[in-house]
Design a protein around this motif. Structure first.
Motif, PDB file in Angstrom:
ATOM      1  N   ALA A 146      59.648  36.788  69.351  1.00 25.26           N
ATOM      2  CA  ALA A 146      59.261  36.990  67.940  1.00 25.26           C
ATOM      3  C   ALA A 146      57.943  36.273  67.649  1.00 25.26           C
ATOM      4  O   ALA A 146      57.078  36.813  66.944  1.00 25.26           O
ATOM      5  CB  ALA A 146      60.372  36.508  67.015  1.00 25.26           C
ATOM      6  N   ALA A 147      57.771  35.081  68.189  1.00 29.86           N
ATOM      7  CA  ALA A 147      56.511  34.351  67.977  1.00 29.86           C
ATOM      8  C   ALA A 147      55.352  35.081  68.665  1.00 29.86           C
ATOM      9  O   ALA A 147      54.247  35.163  68.109  1.00 29.86           O
ATOM     10  CB  ALA A 147      56.637  32.919  68.511  1.00 29.86           C
ATOM     11  N   PHE A 148      55.589  35.631  69.846  1.00 29.40           N
ATOM     12  CA  PHE A 148      54.546  36.388  70.551  1.00 29.40           C
ATOM     13  C   PHE A 148      54.127  37.608  69.729  1.00 29.40           C
ATOM     14  O   PHE A 148      52.949  37.944  69.664  1.00 29.40           O
ATOM     15  CB  PHE A 148      55.032  36.789  71.942  1.00 29.40           C
ATOM     16  N   GLU A 149      55.079  38.228  69.067  1.00 29.84           N
ATOM     17  CA  GLU A 149      54.770  39.383  68.209  1.00 29.84           C
ATOM     18  C   GLU A 149      53.871  38.990  67.028  1.00 29.84           C
ATOM     19  O   GLU A 149      53.199  39.844  66.466  1.00 29.84           O
ATOM     20  CB  GLU A 149      56.051  40.032  67.694  1.00 29.84           C
ATOM     21  N   ARG A 150      53.873  37.740  66.666  1.00 32.67           N
ATOM     22  CA  ARG A 150      53.057  37.274  65.531  1.00 32.67           C
ATOM     23  C   ARG A 150      51.679  36.766  65.959  1.00 32.67           C
ATOM     24  O   ARG A 150      50.903  36.321  65.116  1.00 32.67           O
ATOM     25  CB  ARG A 150      53.789  36.160  64.773  1.00 32.67           C
ATOM     26  N   THR A 151      51.355  36.827  67.249  1.00 27.02           N
ATOM     27  CA  THR A 151      50.054  36.331  67.696  1.00 27.02           C
ATOM     28  C   THR A 151      48.943  37.243  67.194  1.00 27.02           C
ATOM     29  O   THR A 151      49.194  38.323  66.654  1.00 27.02           O
ATOM     30  CB  THR A 151      49.988  36.237  69.245  1.00 27.02           C
ATOM     31  N   THR A 152      47.716  36.805  67.424  1.00 24.96           N
ATOM     32  CA  THR A 152      46.564  37.584  66.970  1.00 24.96           C
ATOM     33  C   THR A 152      46.189  38.697  67.942  1.00 24.96           C
ATOM     34  O   THR A 152      45.293  39.489  67.642  1.00 24.96           O
ATOM     35  CB  THR A 152      45.339  36.669  66.724  1.00 24.96           C
ATOM     36  N   LEU A 153      46.850  38.775  69.085  1.00 28.01           N
ATOM     37  CA  LEU A 153      46.649  39.915  69.976  1.00 28.01           C
ATOM     38  C   LEU A 153      47.179  41.169  69.284  1.00 28.01           C
ATOM     39  O   LEU A 153      48.253  41.136  68.674  1.00 28.01           O
ATOM     40  CB  LEU A 153      47.399  39.718  71.296  1.00 28.01           C
ATOM     41  N   ASP A 154      46.454  42.276  69.409  1.00 22.86           N
ATOM     42  CA  ASP A 154      46.934  43.520  68.796  1.00 22.86           C
ATOM     43  C   ASP A 154      48.148  44.038  69.571  1.00 22.86           C
ATOM     44  O   ASP A 154      48.383  43.633  70.720  1.00 22.86           O
ATOM     45  CB  ASP A 154      45.812  44.557  68.751  1.00 22.86           C
ATOM     46  N   PRO A 155      48.946  44.920  68.958  1.00 18.37           N
ATOM     47  CA  PRO A 155      50.183  45.377  69.607  1.00 18.37           C
ATOM     48  C   PRO A 155      49.994  45.971  71.009  1.00 18.37           C
ATOM     49  O   PRO A 155      50.791  45.680  71.903  1.00 18.37           O
ATOM     50  CB  PRO A 155      50.728  46.416  68.631  1.00 18.37           C
ATOM     51  N   LEU A 156      48.959  46.781  71.227  1.00 12.88           N
ATOM     52  CA  LEU A 156      48.778  47.348  72.564  1.00 12.88           C
ATOM     53  C   LEU A 156      48.381  46.282  73.579  1.00 12.88           C
ATOM     54  O   LEU A 156      48.803  46.343  74.744  1.00 12.88           O
ATOM     55  CB  LEU A 156      47.747  48.474  72.544  1.00 12.88           C
ATOM     56  N   ALA A 157      47.611  45.306  73.157  1.00 13.01           N
ATOM     57  CA  ALA A 157      47.266  44.200  74.066  1.00 13.01           C
ATOM     58  C   ALA A 157      48.515  43.405  74.423  1.00 13.01           C
ATOM     59  O   ALA A 157      48.717  43.045  75.592  1.00 13.01           O
ATOM     60  CB  ALA A 157      46.207  43.297  73.436  1.00 13.01           C
TER      61      ALA A 157
END
Length: 167
Positions: A50-61
């Motif tokens: 869940a925390a990784f999903e909130r990072t500034t990387l875009d979803p495809l990255a």
């Protein structure tokens, strides 16, 4: 050895995470049911993902990181699940096939993510300046580089645990 728990058979401290996964997905995935053997691992993975999903990387990255780790570690459950996620994100079939087959990606930006992820794994984080520079030259930031490491850690835990429990 690793039972496929139900809400009745799982350790009590695993049940909230299991309920949440079942509500979110509409069913209790067998991998979650088996990982429930360790409430700490199950909670840790769900919190980290869940925390990784909130990072500034875009979803495809983010999904490029996940699929690169999942394919490298031969986690069929993760590959299947994240193939579906890529489809939901509108990824084209060639991108998905290339990720599943560990081939270079046509999208230069996502290929930079894939090669950086592999370099972090290959060097155990001791990425050279040239390789880091190549990643950053595609519009990524030092924060993104650390977020890739977070994704690698999160999904290394998941892939290894899934393989151990024969999910």
């Amino acid at each position: 050895m690793f039972p496929e728990h139900t809400l009745d058979t799982a350790p009590p401290t695993s049940r909230p995470a299991m309920r949440a996964a079942a509500e979110r997905l509409g069913h209790l995935p067998p991998a979650v049911a088996r990982l429930a053997t360790s409430p700490h691992l199950l909670d840790g993975f769900l919190e980290l993902s869940a925390a990784f999903e909130r990072t500034t990387l875009d979803p495809l990255a983010r999904e490029t990181v996940v699929m690169t780790v999942a394919v490298r570690n031969d986690c069929r459950v993760c590959v299947a699940l994240h193939t579906g996620k890529l489809r939901t994100l509108g990824a084209d079939g060639e991108l998905i096939a290339a990720l599943r087959e560990a081939r270079a990606l046509d999208d230069e930006r996502l290929e930079a993510v894939r090669t950086f992820t592999l370099e972090v794994l290959r060097t155990a984080g001791a990425v050279g300046d040239d390789e880091l520079g190549a990643f950053l030259s595609h519009g990524f930031t030092p924060q993104n580089a650390l977020e890739v490491v977070m994704g690698i850690g999160t999904y290394t835990m998941s892939t290894l645990a899934n393989r151990l429990v024969r999910a």
